[in-house]
Scaffold this active site. Structure first.
Site, mmCIF file in Angstrom:
data_model
loop_
_atom_site.group_PDB
_atom_site.id
_atom_site.type_symbol
_atom_site.label_atom_id
_atom_site.label_comp_id
_atom_site.label_asym_id
_atom_site.label_seq_id
_atom_site.Cartn_x
_atom_site.Cartn_y
_atom_site.Cartn_z
ATOM 1 N N HIS A 62 -0.746 1.125 7.002
ATOM 2 C CA HIS A 62 0.150 1.633 5.957
ATOM 3 C C HIS A 62 0.659 3.011 6.398
ATOM 4 O O HIS A 62 0.067 4.050 6.089
ATOM 5 C CB HIS A 62 -0.576 1.732 4.615
ATOM 6 C CG HIS A 62 0.322 2.168 3.488
ATOM 7 N ND1 HIS A 62 0.612 1.383 2.383
ATOM 8 C CD2 HIS A 62 0.999 3.329 3.288
ATOM 9 C CE1 HIS A 62 1.415 2.047 1.570
ATOM 10 N NE2 HIS A 62 1.658 3.230 2.091
ATOM 11 N N HIS A 64 4.395 5.326 6.978
ATOM 12 C CA HIS A 64 5.848 5.453 6.768
ATOM 13 C C HIS A 64 6.485 5.878 8.090
ATOM 14 O O HIS A 64 6.899 7.025 8.257
ATOM 15 C CB HIS A 64 6.129 6.432 5.631
ATOM 16 C CG HIS A 64 5.602 5.938 4.320
ATOM 17 N ND1 HIS A 64 6.374 5.280 3.389
ATOM 18 C CD2 HIS A 64 4.353 5.935 3.805
ATOM 19 C CE1 HIS A 64 5.640 4.936 2.344
ATOM 20 N NE2 HIS A 64 4.396 5.305 2.577
ATOM 21 N N GLU A 71 11.003 12.721 -3.186
ATOM 22 C CA GLU A 71 10.773 12.872 -4.636
ATOM 23 C C GLU A 71 11.103 14.268 -5.156
ATOM 24 O O GLU A 71 11.202 14.475 -6.355
ATOM 25 C CB GLU A 71 9.329 12.532 -5.000
ATOM 26 C CG GLU A 71 8.993 11.044 -4.897
ATOM 27 C CD GLU A 71 8.246 10.698 -3.632
ATOM 28 O OE1 GLU A 71 8.435 11.442 -2.631
ATOM 29 O OE2 GLU A 71 7.520 9.704 -3.628
ATOM 30 N N ARG A 228 -7.262 7.602 -5.444
ATOM 31 C CA ARG A 228 -6.367 8.716 -5.799
ATOM 32 C C ARG A 228 -6.865 9.497 -7.006
ATOM 33 O O ARG A 228 -6.517 10.669 -7.169
ATOM 34 C CB ARG A 228 -4.938 8.261 -6.032
ATOM 35 C CG ARG A 228 -4.721 7.416 -7.273
ATOM 36 C CD ARG A 228 -3.263 6.955 -7.349
ATOM 37 N NE ARG A 228 -2.316 8.052 -7.342
ATOM 38 C CZ ARG A 228 -1.145 7.999 -6.713
ATOM 39 N NH1 ARG A 228 -0.777 6.928 -6.035
ATOM 40 N NH2 ARG A 228 -0.340 9.032 -6.743
ATOM 41 N N ASP A 286 -1.319 6.538 5.136
ATOM 42 C CA ASP A 286 -0.064 6.880 4.435
ATOM 43 C C ASP A 286 0.697 7.933 5.263
ATOM 44 O O ASP A 286 1.426 8.762 4.726
ATOM 45 C CB ASP A 286 -0.332 7.410 3.024
ATOM 46 C CG ASP A 286 0.802 7.038 2.064
ATOM 47 O OD1 ASP A 286 0.896 7.669 0.996
ATOM 48 O OD2 ASP A 286 1.603 6.159 2.387
#
Ligand SMILES: CC(C)C[C@H](NC(=O)C[C@H](N)C(=O)O)C(=O)O
Ligand SMILES: [Zn+2]
Ligand SMILES: [Zn+2]
Length: 390
Positions: A62, A64, A71, A228, A286
């Site tokens: 996972h 990017h 954001e 999280r 991530d």
């Protein structure tokens, strides 16, 4: 090209004790007590692994790779990954994904970046889609993407329980999983649905509902960010006891506003104490994803950027700080993602498997050497191969 890795203590991840390993091209050729260079033979590169552990190349499922974020507005779109961001973290196989932004980041761009990294020497796969529902695919259809595009192994990261999600219904998530599952069945792939779980109060209730009330097996989903915050982590234990896969994010926001994240190394230790089967647990970084913070009203406060280097750092912390055995902890970034995502030839040190290996210093467990598809990317701490623009 022949490479002989001698005298290493091999964790395949099962412990094989001291073994010599002969790499033939991009494959593992032989693993034996002792393999010596024959006289008057073709050139063999010998790497002395004395005082080193030899483990399978790490799988970060996972990342990017094209960059993510945004954001906080356009200036907060995060940078795309470079090859050594991955190899310095021991990562030899990566699964790329899109996140919040599926407009300025496209599936075509993600596939191109994955192909670029493959040309630079590592193995890459991608998930089709991003946070949003309906899923933005390449061919216009989830099943067709999985069946027709070799690098597509599933769908993700689809957001639930998050103020940035499309607020999908259980029916919509069920349909996505059904399409991914059939696409996987017809192509021999996992057809996994990588689910982004936000801080919302519904947590993974959707997935428990689907597992309970449809023919979709619970292992069709890989819910990520399950560490999280504390309440989501407590549900992760319950979810795993129902047979679900749980993925922990190793990149962290230092001062998380979500009632404090659970450090991945500690999350792993607790799961093992709860008698969860190690095979149901994975870590992902991530990497290059944004780590944004919002206040309780959803107002943006700021963001960090995920780092691939955190993936193995958390495994190392689990061993050194939490007392988890290395041959257990290493599974969450090698054989477990390989098995769950059906990445053939990956995740194990076995003859005929891909020649993806990492050598760790026995004393401090730091990464010493990284070999991807038989090519030495890092040797005794020296970076031998860099990305095109590095
Ligand atoms: C687990 C938390 C800390 C990070 C997590 N990151 C993403 O999901 C990726 C990001 N949104 C992007 O599109 O780059 C988040 O935002 O909740
Ligand atoms: Zn996410
Ligand atoms: Zn992400």
């Amino acid at each position: 090209m022949l490479k002989l890795i001698k005298n290493g203590k091999v964790h395949a991840p099962d412990y094989l004790e001291q073994k010599d390993i002969l790499l033939i091209g991009d494959k593992i050729g032989y693993i034996a007590e002792q393999i010596d260079e024959p006289k008057n033979f073709v050139d063999i590169e010998v790497i002395d692994a004395s005082g080193k552990l030899v483990v399978p190349g790490f799988i970060d499922s996972h990342v990017h790779i094209l960059g993510g974020g945004g954001e906080g507005g356009f200036k907060t779109r995060t940078p795309e990954i470079q090859l050594t961001d991955l190899t310095r973290g021991g990562v030899t196989t990566v699964v790329g994904c899109l996140g919040t932004d599926g407009t300025t980041r496209s599936m075509a761009g993600l596939l191109a970046k994955a192909r670029g990294l493959e040309e630079e020497g590592i193995t890459t796969f991608i998930y089709t889609g991003n946070y949003a529902v309906p899923v933005r695919t390449i061919t216009g259809n989830i099943q067709d993407d999985i069946i027709m595009i070799d690098k597509v192994i599933g769908v993700g990261e689809i957001a639930i329980s998050d103020h940035r999600s499309a607020q999908p219904t259980v029916q919509e998530i069920t349909r996505i999983a059904a399409e991914a599952r059939v696409g996987g069945i017809l192509s021999g792939k996992a057809g996994i649905v990588n689910i982004h779980v936000g801080s919302g109060s519904r947590k993974v209730d959707f997935l428990l509902d689907i597992a309970e009330n449809t023919e979709i097996p619970i292992k069709q989903f890989v819910p990520t960010h399950m560490n999280r915050n504390q309440e989501l982590f407590e549900q992760a234990i319950y979810y795993a006891k129902k047979g679900g896969i749980v993925d922990f994010t190793t990149s962290s926001i230092k001062k998380s506003t979500d009632h404090g994240e659970v450090k991945s190394s500690k999350a792993l230790k607790r799961m093992l104490e709860e008698k969860i089967d190690i095979h149901q647990i994975t870590f992902t970084s991530d990497g290059q994803g944004s780590l944004p913070e919002f206040d309780e009203n959803g107002n943006y406060l700021g963001l960090g950027v995920g780092k691939v280097i955190s993936l193995y750092q958390e495994v190392r912390d689990a061993v050194l700080d939490e007392g988890v055995a290395i041959e257990t902890a290493i599974r969450v970034i090698t054989s477990n993602p390989a098995d769950l995502l059906k990445l053939n030839g990956k995740g194990y040190i076995k003859a005929q498997y891909d020649a993806d290996l990492v050598l760790l210093n026995q004393d401090d467990l730091q990464i010493d050497t990284v070999i991807a598809k038989g090519q030495t990317m890092i040797l005794h701490g020296d970076i031998l191969v860099k990305g095109t623009f590095e």
